[in-house]
Design a protein around this motif. Structure first.
Motif, PDB file in Angstrom:
ATOM      1  N   UNK A  36      39.942  49.637  37.414  1.00 32.53           N
ATOM      2  CA  UNK A  36      40.467  50.903  36.934  1.00 32.53           C
ATOM      3  C   UNK A  36      41.389  50.615  35.764  1.00 32.53           C
ATOM      4  N   UNK A  37      41.334  51.460  34.760  1.00 26.25           N
ATOM      5  CA  UNK A  37      42.137  51.276  33.564  1.00 26.25           C
ATOM      6  C   UNK A  37      42.744  52.608  33.158  1.00 26.25           C
ATOM      7  N   UNK A  38      43.987  52.573  32.787  1.00 24.93           N
ATOM      8  CA  UNK A  38      44.674  53.738  32.246  1.00 24.93           C
ATOM      9  C   UNK A  38      45.114  53.387  30.837  1.00 24.93           C
ATOM     10  N   UNK A  39      44.640  54.149  29.848  1.00 27.26           N
ATOM     11  CA  UNK A  39      44.975  53.882  28.460  1.00 27.26           C
ATOM     12  C   UNK A  39      45.680  55.084  27.854  1.00 27.26           C
ATOM     13  N   UNK A 390      36.887  43.340  28.562  1.00 31.60           N
ATOM     14  CA  UNK A 390      36.153  44.055  27.513  1.00 31.60           C
ATOM     15  C   UNK A 390      36.387  45.555  27.498  1.00 31.60           C
ATOM     16  N   UNK A 391      36.795  46.123  28.614  1.00 31.95           N
ATOM     17  CA  UNK A 391      37.003  47.569  28.659  1.00 31.95           C
ATOM     18  C   UNK A 391      38.120  48.019  27.724  1.00 31.95           C
ATOM     19  N   UNK A 430      49.318  44.760  31.660  1.00 32.53           N
ATOM     20  CA  UNK A 430      49.379  45.660  30.523  1.00 32.53           C
ATOM     21  C   UNK A 430      48.998  44.938  29.241  1.00 32.53           C
ATOM     22  N   UNK A 431      48.303  45.683  28.374  1.00 39.28           N
ATOM     23  CA  UNK A 431      47.843  45.144  27.100  1.00 39.28           C
ATOM     24  C   UNK A 431      48.082  46.174  25.996  1.00 39.28           C
ATOM     25  N   UNK A 432      48.331  45.687  24.789  1.00 41.03           N
ATOM     26  CA  UNK A 432      48.305  46.521  23.594  1.00 41.03           C
ATOM     27  C   UNK A 432      47.035  46.213  22.818  1.00 41.03           C
ATOM     28  N   UNK A 459      45.637  47.743  33.520  1.00 39.47           N
ATOM     29  CA  UNK A 459      44.393  47.416  34.211  1.00 39.47           C
ATOM     30  C   UNK A 459      44.703  46.756  35.540  1.00 39.47           C
ATOM     31  N   UNK A 460      43.996  47.199  36.567  1.00 38.42           N
ATOM     32  CA  UNK A 460      44.097  46.543  37.865  1.00 38.42           C
ATOM     33  C   UNK A 460      42.736  46.581  38.538  1.00 38.42           C
ATOM     34  N   UNK A 461      42.477  45.635  39.438  1.00 34.02           N
ATOM     35  CA  UNK A 461      41.238  45.634  40.208  1.00 34.02           C
ATOM     36  C   UNK A 461      41.267  46.797  41.177  1.00 34.02           C
ATOM     37  N   UNK A 462      40.131  47.463  41.289  1.00 28.61           N
ATOM     38  CA  UNK A 462      40.075  48.640  42.163  1.00 28.61           C
ATOM     39  C   UNK A 462      39.758  48.282  43.598  1.00 28.61           C
ATOM     40  N   UNK A 463      39.388  47.021  43.829  1.00 28.03           N
ATOM     41  CA  UNK A 463      39.077  46.668  45.219  1.00 28.03           C
ATOM     42  C   UNK A 463      40.298  46.118  45.916  1.00 28.03           C
TER      43      UNK A 463
END
Length: 463
Positions: A36-39, A390-391, A430-432, A459-463
């Protein structure tokens, strides 16, 4: 008039299509990778040449420092999940890609910001109220004015007592000295950590450092290369030192090193000569399963080809092992100023399962991971890899359709930077990410691209 309005409408429609297409691709990639990613967008930022922002997370406090669309140094702050608050300080970027920005919180919650310096006078800002970025104020002298006139490469770090330390180079490339200052939160003042300079090139050379890095053995580990002149090809002599307290330094055998460290008393890991294919910024330190430091770097082999190496202490000496076997590939670099995109970019050795070590390397556009046996350091295999999830690229593209449409006219590069500090309360990384034109040896481009949207992704693993 009518035709202009139609063109504008068609342009906006195409932008929406590109945006929606990127969002669909982005969502698809997120599902495929079971993450899951939150941007979120932070701001519109300068994209005229390569320059790096800085992301810091401490607990639930998050800060981003960058140069805005008008090249002004800017700091944004939020509590995780909350709204951004912005503040601009009186410092503006030129064309020098060395002039990054960096920051750190002290133990009382005051933010310290430095940057925009390449052999320049001090550019330093500090909060006058905890966690209030709009209280950032310029500080004209840090610790000793005579050593703050030609400053480069500022780095903040913390010692084991959580005291704030800053290090920087005083002087120029080829004739600089390393200076460390320590901050007193009670008096809100800096002082010299060492009576002498930490490292002294004695007017003949300067050191380019990686670290100090706190290792799993409780020591701070420091590696560096020496450079004789501003010509990047004159890097030589991969060197090493360690310390338990950042005050008393020793070599890998535990023998004390008197300060300042010079070329005469420094421990040499690999005596790579000038013009031997080693470059500052591409020496990295990691640790193996036995908590021993292991260093990744590159140099020319006996045939003159660029090759990847790792080095680790083996008995009384350091042992260097060649892990690549590239044929006919030689990265011939040199000259003054920022070099632009490195043909080889490498990362610190990392622990893998089953007594293995991984070394991530980008060569041109190919990204690979060397898998090594931890005992012998011999290569087991080389596999395809990604530097960052890559996301993140999909989020960057979705936010910047205006730049991607101009890509045929102005060359652009995609950038990702991993955040520093803590992981959040939600266990995210967290990434920029952003887009810029390439560097141009610290000179102006003939054309300047539109501002890029700076994206922060969690970004974190959803499992």
């Amino acid at each position: 008039m009518h035709s202009k309005r139609n063109l504008k409408t068609r342009y906006m429609f195409l932008c929406c299509l590109v945006f929606l297409s990127a969002l669909i691709s982005f969502a698809s990639q997120s599902r495929q990778q079971d993450r899951t990613v939150t941007s979120i967008a932070v701001d519109r930022v300068w994209s005229g040449h390569r320059i790096k922002p800085y992301l810091l997370t401490r607990g639930k406090q998050q800060f981003v420092a960058y140069y805005d669309a008008n090249r002004q140094m800017t700091v944004a702050h939020r509590q995780l999940g909350g709204k951004w608050r912005y503040y601009k300080v009186d410092s503006w970027l030129g064309w020098d890609s060395h002039n990054y920005v960096t920051m750190e919180l002290d133990s009382e919650g005051y933010l310290h910001v430095m940057g925009n310096m390449h052999a320049d006078p001090l550019e330093y800002f500090r909060m006058s109220e905890p966690l209030n970025i709009r209280s950032l104020k310029r500080v004209s002298v840090m610790a000793e004015k005579s050593l703050e006139k030609r400053m480069t490469y500022p780095v903040f770090l913390r010692n084991k007592q959580d005291q704030l330390i800053v290090k920087y180079r005083d002087g120029g490339s080829g004739n600089g000295s390393e200076v460390y200052n320590i901050y007193n939160v009670q008096s809100k003042s800096w002082s010299r950590l060492y009576a002498n300079t930490f490292l002294d090139g004695e007017g003949k050379m300067s050191g380019y450092f990686e670290g100090p890095t706190l290792g799993p053995d409780g020591f701070f580990h420091l590696i560096w290369v020496w450079r004789n002149t501003p010509n990047a090809a004159t890097n030589h002599s991969l060197s090493y030192a360690k310390s338990e307290d950042l005050i008393n330094w020793q070599n890998s055998n535990g023998e004390g090193i008197s300060l300042p460290i010079t070329a005469k008393n420094a421990e040499v890991v690999d005596p790579v000569p000038p013009f031997g294919g080693m470059i500052n910024g591409n020496v990295k330190i990691g640790f193996d399963q036995k908590k021993r430091p292991i260093i990744s770097y590159h140099k020319y082999d006996e045939n003159g080809d660029t090759q990847m190496y790792v080095a680790r202490k083996d008995g009384a000496d350091w042992k260097a092992v060649k892990i690549s076997d590239w044929k006919g590939f030689r990265w011939e670099f040199g000259g003054h100023g920022s070099l632009g995109r490195f043909k080889v970019r490498l990362y610190a050795p990392e622990l893998l399962a089953d007594n293995k070590i991984g070394v991530l390397v980008r060569r041109n556009d190919d990204v690979m991971r060397f898998i090594l046996d931890s005992d012998s350091l011999k290569r087991i295999k080389v596999e395809e890899a990604d530097i960052y999830p890559p996301i993140i690229n999909a989020a960057t593209e979705a936010a910047n359709p205006h730049l991607l449409q101009d890509n045929g006219l102005i060359k652009l590069e995609k950038h990702v930077a991993e955040g520093k500090g803590d992981s959040s309360a939600f266990d995210k990384k967290f990434y920029l990410s952003w887009l810029t034109q390439p560097g141009n040896r610290d000179s102006a481009h003939g054309n300047i691209s539109q501002p890029s949207v700076l994206i922060l992704s969690g970004i974190n693993d959803s499992n």
